[in-house]
Design a protein around this motif. Structure first.
Motif, PDB file in Angstrom:
ATOM      1  N   VAL A  61       0.861  -1.192   0.000  1.00 25.17           N
ATOM      2  CA  VAL A  61       0.000   0.000   0.000  1.00 25.17           C
ATOM      3  C   VAL A  61       0.891   1.235   0.000  1.00 25.17           C
ATOM      4  CG1 VAL A  61      -1.927   1.146   1.112  1.00 25.17           C
ATOM      5  CG2 VAL A  61      -1.678  -1.334   1.287  1.00 25.17           C
ATOM      6  N   VAL A  62       0.579   2.168  -0.872  1.00 24.82           N
ATOM      7  CA  VAL A  62       1.366   3.393  -1.028  1.00 24.82           C
ATOM      8  C   VAL A  62       0.422   4.577  -0.914  1.00 24.82           C
ATOM      9  CG1 VAL A  62       2.752   4.759  -2.617  1.00 24.82           C
ATOM     10  CG2 VAL A  62       3.113   2.294  -2.459  1.00 24.82           C
ATOM     11  N   VAL A  63       0.828   5.597  -0.150  1.00 25.57           N
ATOM     12  CA  VAL A  63       0.087   6.852  -0.074  1.00 25.57           C
ATOM     13  C   VAL A  63       1.024   7.977  -0.519  1.00 25.57           C
ATOM     14  CG1 VAL A  63       0.689   7.182   2.364  1.00 25.57           C
ATOM     15  CG2 VAL A  63      -1.306   8.352   1.395  1.00 25.57           C
TER      16      VAL A  63
ATOM     17  N   CYS B 282       5.145   7.954  -0.157  1.00 24.17           N
ATOM     18  CA  CYS B 282       6.000   8.114  -1.324  1.00 24.17           C
ATOM     19  C   CYS B 282       5.763   9.469  -1.965  1.00 24.17           C
ATOM     20  CB  CYS B 282       5.726   7.021  -2.357  1.00 24.17           C
ATOM     21  SG  CYS B 282       6.051   5.359  -1.746  1.00 24.17           S
ATOM     22  N   ALA B 283       6.792   9.934  -2.681  1.00 29.15           N
ATOM     23  CA  ALA B 283       6.660  11.150  -3.478  1.00 29.15           C
ATOM     24  C   ALA B 283       6.067  10.777  -4.826  1.00 29.15           C
ATOM     25  CB  ALA B 283       8.012  11.821  -3.641  1.00 29.15           C
TER      26      ALA B 283
ATOM     27  N   ARG C 299       1.429   9.158 -10.239  1.00 29.06           N
ATOM     28  CA  ARG C 299       2.487   8.171 -10.417  1.00 29.06           C
ATOM     29  C   ARG C 299       3.552   8.331  -9.336  1.00 29.06           C
ATOM     30  NH1 ARG C 299       4.586   8.880 -16.367  1.00 29.06           N
ATOM     31  NH2 ARG C 299       4.442  11.059 -15.670  1.00 29.06           N
ATOM     32  N   VAL C 300       3.999   7.199  -8.792  1.00 28.94           N
ATOM     33  CA  VAL C 300       4.989   7.204  -7.715  1.00 28.94           C
ATOM     34  C   VAL C 300       6.360   7.538  -8.289  1.00 28.94           C
ATOM     35  CG1 VAL C 300       6.090   5.811  -5.937  1.00 28.94           C
ATOM     36  CG2 VAL C 300       3.648   5.541  -6.386  1.00 28.94           C
ATOM     37  N   ARG C 301       7.016   8.510  -7.671  1.00 32.34           N
ATOM     38  CA  ARG C 301       8.348   8.896  -8.119  1.00 32.34           C
ATOM     39  C   ARG C 301       9.427   8.203  -7.296  1.00 32.34           C
ATOM     40  NH1 ARG C 301       7.985  14.160  -7.809  1.00 32.34           N
ATOM     41  NH2 ARG C 301       9.202  14.504  -5.923  1.00 32.34           N
TER      42      ARG C 301
END
Length: 684
Positions: free
Chosen positions: A388-390, A483-484, A490-492
């Motif tokens: 999971v990414v925020v 995450c940035a 889109r995740v950098r």
């Protein structure tokens, strides 16, 4: 006949005066070979015997010429010699002896029968000698003879007949269905297709148990078994069997019906049979996790014989599955021999055998299938491990992940799942969970913006329960990474970065500062070197210029030399140590004692426990991370740059507007995000 030539005829020309001046010439068929001519007199003779049956006439050409001049006296003339027939060939039968077939009972023919209704079954073959005479049989005529063999062919003039009107057949009750149990035959005096017949069971109490067919080669009736026999129920059967010709000749229908009937009595023999199960197969059920010795079901078999012997049951241990069950030898009750897990094996197949106690060699078998019923003994779990990414720029109420669950139990005990956050924990200020009521749940954000510098990982406990009886639940923890991301989501990058201050400095900015310090130190060193070169001129020895040695005689004035430059002011004592890129300074502060809760682990609130430990770690200065110090040598007194330590930077505020950093390109994106974030928080 005879050796002398035969006179045939004479040629004569009107020009012949008898003085021998005329010469006769003969040409054509047989001239010179069969027929010869006297060239002076013109007489024609035959030198060979002629056969009219081979050649009936000959065509010849004659001519008279002047013997002296060889000139023709008359034109060439044609004449024909015909051969007259004489009785020189006796009559012959070219194809004799003859073989003739005449249907029996025939009345007409070139060779007529002398007897009325000749019967092939009485006599089949006859021989007749026939003589032929020419010249109508007159004296001097010739004759010939031949033999005619006459065979009477068969017609269907004999009906079939059974030798006996009553037959008896013994058939054991163990005879297999479909097997031949006996034969019967009706006799027919005819041959070939006239003797073909068909057997039929026309009535009787065994017409449904037996069937009959015809063997085309032997013309026998083959009796077969259609249903199994049981001596205890019926000991005999009576059948009426008919045999009839299949090819009828209506000319002889007056001879009677071309079929016959006989009676067949079948005696059923008693045989000691193996036990008979009440069902061809059994299906039983038992719940998983049932105790060893739990009854699964019962099989039943009986001795079909009149003796009704007792039956003994046992399990054929041919496979591994047969060892999981036991059976009572007297009652046939099947019990479990192990604890079953439906999720491991949902079905077992075993074979139960039964034998008579009096005759153990007679054994019968029956297949038994055991279905393992489901019990709700497996709690639901997350279907997989979720990453999971925020995003740092996330908005409140944004769905960041949809999760599903899986249950090893049967659908009736796990088809409906309910998702929730752990009610024992306090309200989560960062994330919330929404049950979609379709066996899925969504993870949503509860606030705006997340910072990796503050916290880069969050843990979210999720409680999942099923709809079984009784319901089961389990708790799983989701790991959420900060995450940035780009503006489109889109995740950098998700990696944490080190910062020198709360405002944060990128790697490029740090390198620029270090480069400035190095340049400053280089200028100072160059300045000191120039000062020394002015005080003490460079002296080059003129004695040996080949060595090109530069001499520096100034060693300093010692402690009393007040004119020499004190270089110790530019040196840091720690600079002589081993080169270090970073040095963490542990503060000389005594660690704060931690007070642990006296309650047991079962009563601890996990969320509250984590918050307490987080607060203790933030307020305890004796634990890392410490303040990061970097040595850049001595900067001098009252430096306008001030300290670059992060100890005091958090308390200072600048009115500088950093919005222009966003226009400098991707190299300054991080710096613009950090300063822009601080500025936005300050304005809110």
């Amino acid at each position: 006949m005879g050796p002398d030539p035969q006179y045939v005829g004479k040629l004569h020309s009107n020009s012949d005066k008898g003085d021998g001046s005329v010469k006769y010439i003969l040409t054509g068929e047989g001239a010179g070979t069969i027929f010869i001519i006297d060239d002076t007199t013109g007489d024609i003779h035959s030198t060979k015997s002629l056969d009219r049956e081979q050649k009936t006439h000959y065509v010849l050409h004659a001519q008279a010429i002047d013997r002296r001049t060889n000139k023709p006296l008359e034109p060439e003339s044609e004449f024909i010699i015909k051969v007259q027939d004489i009785n020189d060939n006796a009559p012959k039968f070219t194809d004799g002896p003859y073989i003739v077939t005449v249907p029996e009972m025939s009345e007409m023919g070139v060779i007529r029968t002398a007897l009325h209704n000749m019967d092939r079954e009485a006599r089949e073959h006859y021989s007749v000698v026939i003589q032929a005479k020419d010249m109508a049989g007159q004296v001097g005529g010739l004759s010939g003879s031949t033999t005619v063999n006459i065979t009477l062919t068969d017609v269907n003039d004999n009906p079939p007949r059974f030798p006996q009107k009553h037959y008896q057949l013994y058939v054991p009750e163990s005879a297999q269905v479909g097997s031949a149990v006996g034969k019967i035959k009706a006799n027919d005096a005819d041959t070939g297709s006239n003797a073909d017949m068909k057997y039929t069971i026309i009535n009787g109490d065994g017409s449904g148990v037996f069937s009959i067919s015809t063997d085309k080669e032997t013309r026998e009736g083959i009796l077969s078994l259609k249903k199994p026999l049981n001596y205890e129920k019926k000991k005999s059967y009576t059948l009426n069997i008919e045999g009839a010709n299949t090819h009828l000749d209506f000319r002889f229908s007056h001879l009677g019906p071309f079929k016959d009937v006989t009676m067949l009595k079948i005696i059923v023999g008693d045989v000691d049979e193996p036990p008979l199960f009440t069902m061809p197969s059994y299906v039983m059920e038992v719940y998983e996790n049932a105790k060893i010795g739990t009854a699964v079901g019962t099989v039943t078999a009986q001795d079909p014989d009149t003796a009704n012997s007792l039956v003994r049951y046992f399990i054929d241990h041919n496979t591994e599955e047969d060892k999981y069950f036991t059976i009572d030898a007297s009652t046939g009750t099947i019990k479990t021999a192990k604890i079953f897990d439906r999720e491991e094996t949902p079905w077992y197949n075993i074979t139960v055998a039964a034998s008579e106690i009096d005759n153990p060699g007679l054994v019968s078998h029956v297949p038994v299938g055991v279905r393992i019923l489901d019990v709700n003994d497996n709690p639901p779990e997350l279907a997989r491990e979720y990453d999971v990414v925020v995003c740092e720029n996330a908005k409140p109420g944004q769905v960041i992940q949809t999760i599903t669950a899986a249950d090893k139990d049967y659908s009736a005990n796990g088809a409906r799942f309910h998702f929730s956050l752990d009610e024992g924990l306090s309200l989560n200020p960062n994330f919330t969970l929404r049950d979609n009521e379709d066996n899925t749940a969504s993870i949503l954000t509860r606030r705006r913006r997340y910072s990796r510098t503050t916290q880069d990982i969050y843990y979210l406990p999720v409680l999942i329960s099923d709809g079984g009886v009784p319901p089961l639940s389990s708790s799983s923890t989701l790991t959420i990474r900060v995450c940035a991301c780009e503006r489109d989501g889109r995740v950098r990058t998700c990696h944490s970065e080190a910062f020198l201050s709360s405002a944060g400095l990128s790697t490029g900015a740090l390198i620029a500062i270090l480069l400035c310090v190095v340049i400053l130190l280089a200028i100072v060193v160059l300045f000191i070197t120039l000062r020394r070169s002015k005080k003490e001129p460079l002296i080059i020895s003129e004695e040996d210029v080949r060595e090109n040695v530069v001499t520096y005689d100034d060693e300093g004035g010692g402690e009393e030399d007040t004119e020499a430059f004190d270089i110790t002011a530019l040196r840091n004592p720690s600079a002589a140590e081993e080169l270090k890129y970073r040095r963490d300074v542990r503060p000389e502060v005594k660690p704060v004692p931690r007070h642990h809760a006296s309650s047991s682990l079962d009563s601890i609130d996990v969320q509250e426990f984590i918050k307490q430990r987080l607060a203790e770690a933030d307020l305890d200065p004796s634990v890392p991370p410490y303040d990061s110090l970097q040595t850049y040598a001595y900067e001098g007194h009252r430096s306008e740059a001030g300290s670059i330590s992060s100890l005091d930077s958090a308390t200072t505020h600048s009115d500088q507007d950093y919005n222009y950093l966003g226009d400098w390109g991707p190299e300054f994106r991080k710096l613009a995000e950090l300063y822009g974030e601080i500025e936005s928080e300050r304005t809110t």
